[in-house]
Design a protein around this motif. Structure first.
Motif, PDB file in Angstrom:
ATOM      1  N   THR A  56      51.062  41.204  41.168  1.00  0.00           N
ATOM      2  CA  THR A  56      50.198  41.123  42.252  1.00  0.00           C
ATOM      3  C   THR A  56      49.080  42.292  42.244  1.00  0.00           C
ATOM      4  O   THR A  56      47.992  42.063  42.464  1.00  0.00           O
ATOM      5  CB  THR A  56      50.801  41.357  43.399  1.00  0.00           C
ATOM      6  OG1 THR A  56      51.807  40.321  43.518  1.00  0.00           O
ATOM      7  CG2 THR A  56      49.974  41.092  44.660  1.00  0.00           C
ATOM      8  N   LYS A  59      46.363  41.930  39.488  1.00  0.00           N
ATOM      9  CA  LYS A  59      45.845  40.654  39.937  1.00  0.00           C
ATOM     10  C   LYS A  59      44.549  41.230  41.002  1.00  0.00           C
ATOM     11  O   LYS A  59      43.463  40.860  40.634  1.00  0.00           O
ATOM     12  CB  LYS A  59      46.441  39.437  40.504  1.00  0.00           C
ATOM     13  CG  LYS A  59      45.872  38.310  40.841  1.00  0.00           C
ATOM     14  CD  LYS A  59      46.629  37.266  41.365  1.00  0.00           C
ATOM     15  CE  LYS A  59      48.199  37.145  41.055  1.00  0.00           C
ATOM     16  NZ  LYS A  59      48.759  36.284  42.188  1.00  0.00           N
ATOM     17  N   ARG A  60      45.083  41.833  41.755  1.00  0.00           N
ATOM     18  CA  ARG A  60      43.990  42.358  42.837  1.00  0.00           C
ATOM     19  C   ARG A  60      43.163  43.322  42.093  1.00  0.00           C
ATOM     20  O   ARG A  60      41.936  43.164  42.409  1.00  0.00           O
ATOM     21  CB  ARG A  60      44.946  43.131  43.896  1.00  0.00           C
ATOM     22  CG  ARG A  60      44.739  42.660  45.371  1.00  0.00           C
ATOM     23  CD  ARG A  60      45.514  43.546  46.269  1.00  0.00           C
ATOM     24  NE  ARG A  60      46.616  42.829  46.724  1.00  0.00           N
ATOM     25  CZ  ARG A  60      47.838  43.594  46.465  1.00  0.00           C
ATOM     26  NH1 ARG A  60      47.962  44.864  46.248  1.00  0.00           N
ATOM     27  NH2 ARG A  60      48.910  42.949  46.912  1.00  0.00           N
ATOM     28  N   ALA A  63      40.810  41.174  40.175  1.00  0.00           N
ATOM     29  CA  ALA A  63      39.732  40.314  40.900  1.00  0.00           C
ATOM     30  C   ALA A  63      38.391  41.059  41.493  1.00  0.00           C
ATOM     31  O   ALA A  63      37.423  40.839  41.451  1.00  0.00           O
ATOM     32  CB  ALA A  63      40.598  39.870  41.983  1.00  0.00           C
ATOM     33  N   SER A  69      38.056  35.735  42.314  1.00  0.00           N
ATOM     34  CA  SER A  69      38.961  35.843  43.184  1.00  0.00           C
ATOM     35  C   SER A  69      40.429  35.948  42.745  1.00  0.00           C
ATOM     36  O   SER A  69      40.488  35.680  41.463  1.00  0.00           O
ATOM     37  CB  SER A  69      38.935  34.466  44.288  1.00  0.00           C
ATOM     38  OG  SER A  69      39.265  33.465  43.250  1.00  0.00           O
ATOM     39  N   GLN A  70      41.383  36.259  43.411  1.00  0.00           N
ATOM     40  CA  GLN A  70      42.783  36.512  42.957  1.00  0.00           C
ATOM     41  C   GLN A  70      43.173  34.889  42.462  1.00  0.00           C
ATOM     42  O   GLN A  70      43.834  34.802  41.336  1.00  0.00           O
ATOM     43  CB  GLN A  70      43.740  36.987  43.937  1.00  0.00           C
ATOM     44  CG  GLN A  70      43.492  38.428  44.449  1.00  0.00           C
ATOM     45  CD  GLN A  70      44.458  38.983  44.935  1.00  0.00           C
ATOM     46  OE1 GLN A  70      45.548  38.796  45.172  1.00  0.00           O
ATOM     47  NE2 GLN A  70      44.014  39.801  45.941  1.00  0.00           N
ATOM     48  N   SER A  71      42.818  34.006  43.112  1.00  0.00           N
ATOM     49  CA  SER A  71      43.290  32.629  42.580  1.00  0.00           C
ATOM     50  C   SER A  71      42.372  32.154  41.376  1.00  0.00           C
ATOM     51  O   SER A  71      43.146  31.559  40.471  1.00  0.00           O
ATOM     52  CB  SER A  71      42.740  31.835  43.695  1.00  0.00           C
ATOM     53  OG  SER A  71      42.732  30.350  43.318  1.00  0.00           O
ATOM     54  N   ILE A  73      41.821  34.539  39.143  1.00  0.00           N
ATOM     55  CA  ILE A  73      42.564  35.307  38.025  1.00  0.00           C
ATOM     56  C   ILE A  73      43.654  34.670  37.530  1.00  0.00           C
ATOM     57  O   ILE A  73      44.161  34.498  36.449  1.00  0.00           O
ATOM     58  CB  ILE A  73      42.659  36.701  38.694  1.00  0.00           C
ATOM     59  CG1 ILE A  73      41.507  37.283  38.751  1.00  0.00           C
ATOM     60  CG2 ILE A  73      43.490  37.321  37.461  1.00  0.00           C
ATOM     61  CD1 ILE A  73      40.623  37.842  37.912  1.00  0.00           C
ATOM     62  N   LYS A  74      44.660  34.212  38.816  1.00  0.00           N
ATOM     63  CA  LYS A  74      45.947  33.598  38.455  1.00  0.00           C
ATOM     64  C   LYS A  74      45.618  32.434  37.617  1.00  0.00           C
ATOM     65  O   LYS A  74      46.703  32.059  36.607  1.00  0.00           O
ATOM     66  CB  LYS A  74      46.620  33.221  39.825  1.00  0.00           C
ATOM     67  CG  LYS A  74      47.893  32.576  39.843  1.00  0.00           C
ATOM     68  CD  LYS A  74      48.287  32.028  40.941  1.00  0.00           C
ATOM     69  CE  LYS A  74      47.595  30.668  41.523  1.00  0.00           C
ATOM     70  NZ  LYS A  74      48.240  29.834  42.286  1.00  0.00           N
TER      71      LYS A  74
END
Length: 92
Positions: A56, A59-60, A63, A69-71, A73-74
């Motif tokens: 997490t 990811k933050r 981003a 966005s974190q989405s 990246i995920k």
């Protein structure tokens, strides 16, 4: 209750060239495909080589650093793991 003609017209609208569709035929959400810059890809690949599963906080950080966005990246990491899996299976 929709009539048969209305249902047919709606089905034709969904399959028209103006609508984005997946290879499987399903409708894709309204977000267009992200084109990553070379710099973004370099940083994502560098991070992937360090660790295939992103936490997490990382990811933050990515981003914010890459203006994604974190989405995004995920999803990039999920897709990259699948690419890695295909490459390693093909090598055998």
């Amino acid at each position: 209750v929709p009539t048969a003609a209305l249902r047919d017209r709606e089905a034709a609208d969904r399959s028209s060239p103006g609508h984005d569709t997946e290879a499987g035929g399903g409708t894709v959400s309204g977000r267009p495909r992200t084109k990553f810059s070379a710099a973004q890809l370099r940083e994502l690949e560098r991070s992937f080589h360090e660790q295939r599963y992103i936490g997490t906080s990382e990811k933050r950080r990515l981003a914010a650093l890459l203006n994604l966005s974190q989405s995004q990246i995920k999803t990039w990491f999920q897709n990259r793991r699948m690419k890695f899996k295909r490459q390693t299976q093909d090598a055998r």
